[in-house]
Design a protein around this motif. Structure first.
Motif, PDB file in Angstrom:
ATOM      1  N   GLN A   1      -4.795   0.983   2.207  1.00  0.00           N
ATOM      2  CA  GLN A   1      -3.669   0.804   3.052  1.00  0.00           C
ATOM      3  C   GLN A   1      -3.022   2.621   2.271  1.00  0.00           C
TER       4      GLN A   1
ATOM      5  N   ILE B   1      -4.888  -2.729  -0.286  1.00  0.00           N
ATOM      6  CA  ILE B   1      -3.820  -2.027  -1.232  1.00  0.00           C
ATOM      7  C   ILE B   1      -4.198  -0.761  -1.159  1.00  0.00           C
TER       8      ILE B   1
ATOM      9  N   GLY C   1       0.113  -1.279   0.282  1.00  0.00           N
ATOM     10  CA  GLY C   1      -0.277  -0.189   0.205  1.00  0.00           C
ATOM     11  C   GLY C   1       0.722   1.236  -0.295  1.00  0.00           C
TER      12      GLY C   1
END
Length: 668
Positions: free
Chosen positions: A348, A345, A56
């Motif tokens: 984050q 992802i 992320g």
């Protein structure tokens, strides 16, 4: 404070590449943000999204680099105070047909940037209060709780810290740059030491190794803490539903008369090594009714030792029968950097925007740079690569790689006021040989984090004040914001106004910190145990801990809410900046398709995707709370509507055109 004298003061060009880069690096501040946001990154999107934390950061870094390129290219064309606000006007004025949008675009960018630059310092003030509250709990555990800092203390600290940092900004950019340069050296050094120790801990502790964990009092211990029955918990009698019996599974951590944790004791041989049975389990020494060791020990047993805690890296990521994943720790280094799920992802990356923003701040210092067209673009890219591309990726890998069955994301970090502080104590105790040494290692690291937070708050407050100053100078907001202090040549009116806003937003950031996702992911019993363990004194006479578990679960979590308001402002500002870069270089002799079309377009779409995902994600990603992002969107919408009303009203009052009908003769 005196206003500007008759000879209007001007900002002085004193900053070179090092000074400009230091100011931008201070705002990104990796040492501080790992401490601040790690728990939030574990928390939001829990139970599973935390496993994609490292990637992320990569996604957010790509997004920010695309935006950074847009800022860098614009800085080459239009060096000056005001950053995107200044760029917007110049970009549209340079066009034959689009010049009519110059004032509207300039105002929109300036107004949206305030949602970021005015809220972000408040977030920093609030989280600094959380960190200092945690430290006070470690120093005076009988007066404060490290796990649940005092609301009254944090409210008071927010005002002291906001005005203290504002005073440094008020004194001038020279002092600000010196402070930021020193802080960068200190925090990066501390970061490298901690990261190396975290990786070394994992390398030196294979599966089944004895390691330090935190006991119920927050002290690092290398043993398994004993438990006692919680006599307040009952269940229906299976033989008679009308009666209640003691719940055999309800336990409390065992402590002695001094409050220190009591370990489970196991048999040991003459060398002190625990004796294990054929199945690998420990042979527990018989105890009497008071829990003391029996006078007569089994044949062959020499003495008793605390049962050592043996860590494990297995089972850190689990999936239930509904397919919902829970992340607690990574089984391997490969798992740390693996993508896992695309939705994770995005979650984050959306949070990571908070920790990476700041690279653009240096573009507001065009009037204070010795060589703005050359040094500002370099400083923008350099600050992001050093802090984001190196420091953040290293520390997030090290921290995620360190975690194990004794300290995990869901079980520990998401419910801690300072998960990084916890890990520093555990790693320090291992590295230096005692819990006390771990405590001092954490305290030294915490001091460097506090310094980094001063630099971060200072840099953002200074940048926000300069954007407000630029708008005040153009009469787009109250004209007194466009005044410089006669002696310090700083936008003092904007600085002190932002200090007041930051103080109140700091209070708002911590007001309901222990609400919503911060407690709903745990259990009612765990929450009640935490509240019951708080000191009964003045410092805890007010706060959300006075409310029931059911009530606090329904209240939005304030740190996440204020963070998302700031992030939405960031998304809007970065999207507009990418559009401005495309407009500025359209049909320009320096136009390059890759730098001036492809990269800004990617930045625009990436920012838009992250913002949209925070609004739709709660409907299909387990653990995403819908309250905080939708309230944040509502705040952004209200701010935008108010800005439109203000623009129209201010234009009528000052006799200005909203849409230009003639191109100013001074425009190129």
């Amino acid at each position: 404070m005196p206003d500007a004298p008759s000879s209007t003061p001007a900002m002085k060009a004193t900053l070179g590449l090092t000074g400009l880069t230091s100011n931008a690096m201070a705002l990104i501040a990796p040492g501080a943000f790992l401490w601040l946001t790690f728990g939030e990154q574990c928390l939001y999107g829990a139970p599973g999204a935390g496993m994609s934390m490292w990637l992320g950061i990569i996604a957010a870094l790509c997004l920010c680099l695309a935006t950074a390129v847009a800022y860098a290219e614009l800085s080459k064309l239009y060096p000056g105070a005001g950053s995107s606000y200044f760029f917007a006007e110049q970009a549209f004025l340079s066009k034959k047909q689009a010049f009519k949008w110059a004032r509207v675009s300039k105002f929109m960018v300036g107004w949206a940037s305030h949602l970021y630059y005015w809220v972000y310092p408040g977030v920093m003030v609030g989280v600094t209060g959380l960190i200092v509250g945690y430290i006070l709990g470690e120093i005076w555990p009988n007066t404060f709780s490290a796990g649940y800092p005092s609301p009254i203390f944090m409210f008071g600290f927010s005002f002291i810290f906001a005005f203290g940092v504002a005073y440094i900004a008020f004194r001038g950019v020279g002092g600000t740059t010196g402070v930021n340069a020193a802080i960068n050296v200190i925090q990066i050094t501390a970061l490298l030491i901690f990261s190396a120790m975290a990786i070394a801990h994992r390398a030196g502790h294979p599966e089944g190794s004895n390691a330090y964990v935190l006991d119920s009092t927050g002290v690092p211990v290398s043993y398994v803490q004993d438990t006692i029955l919680d006599t307040t918990k009952t269940i229906p009698d299976p033989k008679d539903a009308t009666k209640q019996i003691q719940d055999p599974n309800a336990t409390l951590p065992k402590v002695d008369s001094t409050g220190a944790s009591v370990p489970i004791y196991v048999s040991a041989d003459a060398t002190g090594k625990p004796i294990t049975a054929s199945d690998g389990s420990f042979t527990v020494i018989p105890t009497d009714k008071d829990g003391k060791l029996a006078a007569t020990l089994p044949v062959g047993v020499v003495k008793a030792v605390p049962e050592p805690f043996l860590l494990s890296y297995k089972g850190g990521i689990t999936t239930d029968d509904k397919g919902v994943e829970t992340y607690n720790y990574h089984p391997s280094a490969a798992s740390v950097i693996a993508p896992h799920r695309f939705s994770y992802i995005l979650i984050q990356a959306g949070v990571a925007i908070l920790i990476l923003v700041g690279f653009e701040s240096v573009s507001s210092m065009g009037e204070e740079a010795k060589n703005p067209k050359k040094d500002i673009p370099r400083a923008i890219i350099l600050s992001l690569i050093i802090q984001g591309g190196f420091c953040y990726l290293l520390e997030y890998f090290a921290t995620n790689y360190y975690m194990h069955s004794g300290y995990g994301a869901t079980a520990n970090a998401s419910s801690s006021a300072a998960p990084l502080g916890d890990m520093m104590q555990l790693i320090g105790a291992w590295a230096f040989g005692s819990p006390r040494a771990g405590y001092w290692f954490m305290m030294v690291q915490a001091f460097t984090v506090f310094l980094a937070l001063i630099g971060t708050t200072l840099s953002c407050l200074s940048t926000g004040a300069r954007v407000t100053y630029a708008m005040g100078r153009d009469d787009e907001v109250a004209s007194h914001f466009g005044l410089l202090h006669g002696r310090n040549a700083t936008p003092h009116k904007a600085i002190w106004t932002l200090a007041i806003i930051s103080a109140f937003l700091g209070c708002a950031t911590v007001a309901t910190y222990y609400c919503g996702p911060a407690v709903s992911g745990g259990t009612k019993d765990a929450y009640n145990a935490t509240v019951q363990g708080l000191p009964n004194n003045f410092w805890y006479s007010i706060g959300t801990h006075k409310l029931s578990y059911e009530t606090v679960c329904k209240i939005p979590q304030s740190l996440l809410l204020i963070t998302l308001i700031s992030n939405f402002g960031t998304f809007l500002l970065y999207m507009m900046s990418c559009v401005i870069a495309i407009v500025a270089f359209h049909e320009h002799h320096m136009h390059n398709f890759f730098k001036h079309k492809a990269i800004p377009l990617f930045g625009l779409l990436a920012n838009l995707l992250c913002m949209i995902f925070y609004l739709v994600g709660p409907f299909f990603v387990p653990g995403m709370s819908p309250k905080e992002p939708f309230i944040a969107l509502g705040v952004a919408a209200v701010w935008g509507i108010y800005g439109l009303i203000y623009l129209i009203g201010n234009s009528k009052k000052r006799g200005k055109e909203v849409f230009l009908t003639e191109k100013p003769v001074t425009a190129s």
